[in-house]
Design a protein around this motif. Structure first.
Motif, PDB file in Angstrom:
ATOM      1  N   CYS A  72      25.047  10.080  -8.404  1.00  0.00           N
ATOM      2  CA  CYS A  72      25.893  10.618  -6.471  1.00  0.00           C
ATOM      3  C   CYS A  72      24.055  11.684  -6.241  1.00  0.00           C
ATOM      4  CB  CYS A  72      26.552  11.942  -6.452  1.00  0.00           C
ATOM      5  SG  CYS A  72      28.379  11.226  -6.953  1.00  0.00           S
ATOM      6  N   THR A  73      23.211  12.377  -7.097  1.00  0.00           N
ATOM      7  CA  THR A  73      21.947  13.099  -7.037  1.00  0.00           C
ATOM      8  C   THR A  73      21.315  12.970  -7.749  1.00  0.00           C
ATOM      9  OG1 THR A  73      22.471  15.217  -7.909  1.00  0.00           O
ATOM     10  CG2 THR A  73      23.394  14.796  -5.951  1.00  0.00           C
ATOM     11  N   ALA A  74      20.277  13.293  -7.565  1.00  0.00           N
ATOM     12  CA  ALA A  74      18.669  12.813  -8.627  1.00  0.00           C
ATOM     13  C   ALA A  74      18.303  14.335  -9.585  1.00  0.00           C
ATOM     14  CB  ALA A  74      17.314  12.652  -8.349  1.00  0.00           C
ATOM     15  N   GLY A  75      19.571  15.123  -9.320  1.00  0.00           N
ATOM     16  CA  GLY A  75      19.530  17.191 -10.384  1.00  0.00           C
ATOM     17  C   GLY A  75      17.715  17.276 -10.128  1.00  0.00           C
ATOM     18  N   GLU A  76      17.361  16.954  -8.389  1.00  0.00           N
ATOM     19  CA  GLU A  76      16.260  17.117  -8.344  1.00  0.00           C
ATOM     20  C   GLU A  76      16.513  18.678  -7.801  1.00  0.00           C
ATOM     21  OE1 GLU A  76      18.391  16.376  -4.272  1.00  0.00           O
ATOM     22  OE2 GLU A  76      18.079  15.756  -6.370  1.00  0.00           O
ATOM     23  N   ALA A  77      17.698  19.811  -7.702  1.00  0.00           N
ATOM     24  CA  ALA A  77      17.087  20.744  -7.820  1.00  0.00           C
ATOM     25  C   ALA A  77      17.714  21.650  -8.554  1.00  0.00           C
ATOM     26  CB  ALA A  77      18.387  21.327  -6.717  1.00  0.00           C
ATOM     27  N   PRO A  87      10.707  19.149  -6.359  1.00  0.00           N
ATOM     28  CA  PRO A  87      11.858  18.410  -6.320  1.00  0.00           C
ATOM     29  C   PRO A  87      11.656  17.188  -6.744  1.00  0.00           C
ATOM     30  CG  PRO A  87      12.422  21.234  -4.987  1.00  0.00           C
ATOM     31  CD  PRO A  87      10.236  19.785  -4.987  1.00  0.00           C
ATOM     32  N   GLU A  88      10.864  16.690  -5.866  1.00  0.00           N
ATOM     33  CA  GLU A  88      10.512  15.635  -5.229  1.00  0.00           C
ATOM     34  C   GLU A  88      10.069  14.619  -6.776  1.00  0.00           C
ATOM     35  OE1 GLU A  88      10.501  16.870  -1.704  1.00  0.00           O
ATOM     36  OE2 GLU A  88       9.473  17.691  -3.100  1.00  0.00           O
TER      37      GLU A  88
END
Length: 456
Positions: A72-77, A87-88
């Motif tokens: 779902c997400t890249a876990g950037e947080a 984060p990027e």
């Protein structure tokens, strides 16, 4: 929602080792069933899949099963205060790590990436549900041959809870199986919590453990500090990772069932014919140890060696019927599914006194009286009103001193109103008959009631 941070010491693995978790029942799926099933592994962030289900994924890959991962997400947080990584940039790093981990578990990056924002999955439930449905359709498998593997819906992390909730809703709506894996639960919960005691265990072989360890090591940004500076500390320290170095993985298991809001008698034949049309033995009655053991316990619990007239409600494909019939001078097996009933008739063909009949219980009911009636794994498919009718029918048909056998799965059934414990409680309350035996374990309850003897 519970409150915790990854910096909390939490419950040590030594406490869980003493809890009895190692003695949880095994997941009732053999290698043949695993290989024939399509699995959709849902990860809120890179590393969720490895922590919660990496060993299972490695085994599935070795068996040749169809496994896809929906990220779902890249876990950037994960490191919001990092002074060295934006984060990027962290998103790029974590996606590479994710692909490397999948190489160890699945032989390559077999995944779909949704690109949703880390920490905000609750705002994208519809998009996630649509992605799950699309991925499931792409497998080409019937719903009863698809299992979602997702974070535990009460894991305590906002994204895990959101994704787990969507997975549970989608599985219930479409009839998929569901395996929920806990992650942060092992940190904040304690062995005294009741939730884990209904879960099941998937034993890992040495090769599964090795693949999982290599995959976990591939998530370098999570298992090692980004730098020596404050804000770049390790996110998953060794004490936390110890929960995932066990010789098994733990899941809350919800077996595939027909999608429905509750049983309606008029729909019974359509629903269960569809299930049996896709699979000759959709619940593993003939092949799984769980079913073989439960059947042996049921037969051993019968208080009489033989019966004059036996009736089995919801006989399905007749695995229990064949053994019950051998202890009855006459025996009748009934079911709402003509497809299942045809297979039951084949199993009973060598027993001249055994018959099958196509009936939708409780509105359809056979004539005659019986001294044995068996209601096994069927009561929770009825509405509460239909269940009351069923027990009135039983009361009218069971001879004085006769035996009523009840046996049901105890856990909630997604998409159905009742569960096994409620069925048994209803029988006791409605009939007020004496108990002649009770066996209860985490997965099922087996109960014997005796009709009152005729008054002189």
């Amino acid at each position: 929602m519970v409150s915790f941070t990854h910096q909390d010491a939490g419950t040590p693995e030594s406490a869980w080792a003493r809890s009895g978790a190692a003695a949880l029942p095994e997941l009732p799926l053999n290698d043949g069933e695993l290989a024939a099933t399509a699995f959709l592994v849902l990860a809120a962030h890179p590393d969720d899949e490895t922590l919660g289900a990496g060993g299972l994924m490695a085994r599935l890959h070795a068996l040749g099963a169809d496994v896809q991962v929906l990220l779902c997400t890249a876990g950037e947080a994960s490191h919001p205060d990092s002074p060295t990584v934006t984060p990027e940039r962290l998103a790029e790093v974590r996606l590479r790590e994710f692909d490397g981990a999948l190489g160890h578990l699945l032989g390559g990056p077999r995944r779909r990436y949704l690109g949703l924002p880390d920490g905000r999955l609750a705002e994208h439930r519809a998009a996630i549900a649509a992605a799950i449905r699309e991925a499931a359709a792409d497998t080409g498998k019937p719903a009863q041959r698809i299992i979602l593997v997702a974070p535990y819906r009460h894991d305590g992390h906002t994204d895990h809870d959101a994704l787990g909730g969507v997975a549970a809703e989608t599985a219930a709506a479409h009839g998929y199986g569901l395996l929920e894996f806990p992650i942060w639960y092992w940190l904040w919960a304690t062995p005294e919590d009741a939730a884990w005691q209904d879960w099941q265990r998937f034993p890992l072989r040495p090769k599964d453990q090795q693949a999982k360890a290599l995959a976990m090591a591939a998530h370098t940004s999570q298992v090692a500090p980004l730098s020596d500076l404050p804000g770049d500390e390790v996110l998953l320290p060794g004490g936390f990772l110890a929960h995932f170095e066990r010789r098994w993985e733990t899941f809350a298991w919800h077996q595939p069932l027909p999608a429905a809001d509750g049983y309606a008698a008029a729909d019974a034949e359509r629903l269960f014919d569809a299930v049996h049309g896709r699979d000759e033995d959709p619940w593993g009655y003939a092949g799984t140890w769980y079913e073989q053991r439960k059947r042996a316990l049921t037969l051993a619990a019968l208080p009489e060696q033989s019966y004059g007239a036996g009736l089995e409600i919801g006989c399905s494909i007749g695995t229990l019927s064949a053994e019950l019939a051998e202890r009855c001078r006459t025996f009748l097996a009934v079911d709402a599914s003509s497809t299942a009933l045809a297979r039951a008739a084949e199993r009973l063909a060598h027993l001249p006194a055994a018959q099958t009949r196509h009936l939708t219980i409780p509105h359809g009911w056979p004539d005659g009286e019986f001294d044995l009636i068996v209601v096994s794994e069927v009561g929770y498919y009825l509405s509460p009103e239909e269940l009351d009718v069923l027990f009135r029918r039983v009361e009218d048909s069971l001879l004085p001193g006769g035996t009523l056998v009840l046996c049901h799965w105890r856990h909630p059934l997604d998409g159905w109103v009742l569960d096994g414990d409620t069925v048994h409680a209803t029988a006791r309350d409605r009939l007020r008959w004496a108990g002649a035996g009770l066996y209860r374990e985490r997965d099922f309850v087996l109960e014997i009631l005796r009709a009152p003897e005729r008054q002189p």
